[in-house]
Design a protein around this motif. Structure first.
Motif, PDB file in Angstrom:
ATOM      1  N   ASN A 278       0.580 -21.775 -47.933  1.00 14.11           N
ATOM      2  CA  ASN A 278       1.535 -22.180 -46.890  1.00 14.11           C
ATOM      3  C   ASN A 278       1.843 -23.680 -46.914  1.00 14.11           C
ATOM      4  O   ASN A 278       2.576 -24.172 -46.060  1.00 14.11           O
ATOM      5  N   LEU A 279       1.302 -24.409 -47.882  1.00 17.07           N
ATOM      6  CA  LEU A 279       1.580 -25.845 -47.970  1.00 17.07           C
ATOM      7  C   LEU A 279       2.992 -26.074 -48.497  1.00 17.07           C
ATOM      8  O   LEU A 279       3.424 -25.408 -49.437  1.00 17.07           O
ATOM      9  N   LYS A 280       3.696 -27.016 -47.893  1.00 17.23           N
ATOM     10  CA  LYS A 280       5.102 -27.244 -48.215  1.00 17.23           C
ATOM     11  C   LYS A 280       5.277 -28.359 -49.241  1.00 17.23           C
ATOM     12  O   LYS A 280       4.705 -29.444 -49.094  1.00 17.23           O
ATOM     13  N   TYR A 281       6.082 -28.082 -50.264  1.00 14.79           N
ATOM     14  CA  TYR A 281       6.421 -29.063 -51.286  1.00 14.79           C
ATOM     15  C   TYR A 281       7.924 -28.959 -51.568  1.00 14.79           C
ATOM     16  O   TYR A 281       8.466 -27.845 -51.606  1.00 14.79           O
TER      17      TYR A 281
ATOM     18  N   ILE B  61       9.750 -26.244 -53.973  1.00 15.75           N
ATOM     19  CA  ILE B  61       8.791 -25.155 -54.218  1.00 15.75           C
ATOM     20  C   ILE B  61       8.964 -24.094 -53.132  1.00 15.75           C
ATOM     21  O   ILE B  61       9.115 -24.418 -51.950  1.00 15.75           O
ATOM     22  N   GLU B  62       8.926 -22.836 -53.533  1.00 15.08           N
ATOM     23  CA  GLU B  62       9.073 -21.750 -52.566  1.00 15.08           C
ATOM     24  C   GLU B  62       7.696 -21.147 -52.247  1.00 15.08           C
ATOM     25  O   GLU B  62       6.931 -20.826 -53.165  1.00 15.08           O
ATOM     26  N   ASN B  63       7.400 -21.032 -50.977  1.00 17.26           N
ATOM     27  CA  ASN B  63       6.106 -20.470 -50.551  1.00 17.26           C
ATOM     28  C   ASN B  63       6.171 -18.951 -50.435  1.00 17.26           C
ATOM     29  O   ASN B  63       7.175 -18.398 -49.988  1.00 17.26           O
ATOM     30  N   ILE B  64       5.098 -18.313 -50.837  1.00 18.28           N
ATOM     31  CA  ILE B  64       4.900 -16.893 -50.551  1.00 18.28           C
ATOM     32  C   ILE B  64       3.508 -16.771 -49.940  1.00 18.28           C
ATOM     33  O   ILE B  64       2.501 -16.968 -50.626  1.00 18.28           O
TER      34      ILE B  64
ATOM     35  N   THR C 181      -8.730 -29.267 -59.834  1.00 22.15           N
ATOM     36  CA  THR C 181      -8.644 -28.247 -58.790  1.00 22.15           C
ATOM     37  C   THR C 181      -7.837 -28.814 -57.627  1.00 22.15           C
ATOM     38  O   THR C 181      -8.369 -29.217 -56.603  1.00 22.15           O
ATOM     39  N   SER C 182      -6.536 -28.840 -57.817  1.00 24.39           N
ATOM     40  CA  SER C 182      -5.645 -29.471 -56.850  1.00 24.39           C
ATOM     41  C   SER C 182      -4.283 -28.798 -56.897  1.00 24.39           C
ATOM     42  O   SER C 182      -3.729 -28.589 -57.979  1.00 24.39           O
ATOM     43  N   ILE C 183      -3.750 -28.462 -55.734  1.00 21.56           N
ATOM     44  CA  ILE C 183      -2.409 -27.871 -55.691  1.00 21.56           C
ATOM     45  C   ILE C 183      -1.378 -28.874 -56.204  1.00 21.56           C
ATOM     46  O   ILE C 183      -0.418 -28.498 -56.881  1.00 21.56           O
ATOM     47  N   ASP C 184      -1.570 -30.155 -55.900  1.00 20.60           N
ATOM     48  CA  ASP C 184      -0.658 -31.187 -56.406  1.00 20.60           C
ATOM     49  C   ASP C 184      -0.565 -31.130 -57.933  1.00 20.60           C
ATOM     50  O   ASP C 184       0.528 -31.239 -58.513  1.00 20.60           O
ATOM     51  N   GLU C 185      -1.724 -30.969 -58.581  1.00 24.46           N
ATOM     52  CA  GLU C 185      -1.741 -30.895 -60.044  1.00 24.46           C
ATOM     53  C   GLU C 185      -1.065 -29.626 -60.539  1.00 24.46           C
ATOM     54  O   GLU C 185      -0.380 -29.634 -61.566  1.00 24.46           O
ATOM     55  N   CYS C 186      -1.259 -28.524 -59.826  1.00 24.93           N
ATOM     56  CA  CYS C 186      -0.596 -27.264 -60.187  1.00 24.93           C
ATOM     57  C   CYS C 186       0.924 -27.414 -60.110  1.00 24.93           C
ATOM     58  O   CYS C 186       1.657 -26.945 -60.994  1.00 24.93           O
TER      59      CYS C 186
END
Length: 210
Positions: A9-12, A15-18, A196-201
């Motif tokens: 649910n983190l917004k970027y 990027i589309e959230n599911i 292990t980071s969403i930013d890196e993903c």
């Protein structure tokens, strides 16, 4: 048109959230005074323990990665160590010399696939486990674009994604760590984020789309 889908649910921007799963905290009357150290491998474990027992803030905390460490600091915890590898089993190896002769509590999800506890016990670390939260799958009705990139952020995101979708060979998979990757069906190729980071993903996914 190719898209990047984040199973979180983190917004970027761009990027589309599911949101394929939800989090439920599990309160406990655990006596934290019995422990010399707390292990956190997820920010949700911090949110949960903080919701029902503020005494965790005084106990030395060991975080698997910088993102988790930042949440410990934000919630006034006593951060003493942040993992270097950012992956579950390697994190356990890093902890062995630091937790000798300590009574340790690992605060975790109901479901976990890491061998962290097994590795520490095999190395004579006194460790207990506290299940502080669980995930439940949500029903999703969103159609996915062909040739898109799917970012899996936890083992539960894998489980819940495949309860909603059938994998298309045009998709590309990125996982936040090796543990999450192990949950993917064997026929799916994937890339594991170096950190292990969403930013890196997200950064990796954008590079793949360029």
């Amino acid at each position: 048109m190719s898209k990047i889908y984040l199973l979180n649910n983190l917004k970027y921007e761009g990027i589309e959230n599911i949101e394929v799963f939800g989090i439920e905290y599990i309160p406990s009357d655990v006596d934290l005074s019995r422990y010399d150290a707390l292990i956190f491998t997820s920010k949700n474990a911090i949110y949960s323990i903080d919701s029902f027992n503020k005494k965790w803030q005084k106990i030395p905390s060991y975080a698997i990665a910088p993102k988790t460490a930042n949440v410990i600091i934000k919630y006034n915890g006593n951060l003493v160590f942040t993992g270097i590898s950012s992956h579950g089993d390697e994190f356990a190896e890093e902890l062995i010399p630091k937790l000798k002769n300590k009574k340790v509590l690992y605060i975790r999800a109901l479901k976990t696939v890491s061998k962290l506890v097994k590795i520490l016990k095999e190395n004579s670390i006194q460790i207990d486990e506290l299940i502080a939260y669980k995930t439940s799958c949500l029903k999703v009705n969103k159609a996915l674009e062909k040739n898109s990139i799917i970012i899996f952020t936890a083992p539960s995101s894998v489980e819940c994604f495949f309860k909603n979708y059938t994998w298309d060979d045009s998709y590309k998979a990125i996982t936040i760590g090796k543990t999450t990757a192990n949950y993917l069906p064997k026929n799916i190729e994937y890339i594991v984020s170096e950190k292990t980071s969403i930013d890196e993903c997200i950064k990796l996914a954008k590079q793949l789309l360029d």
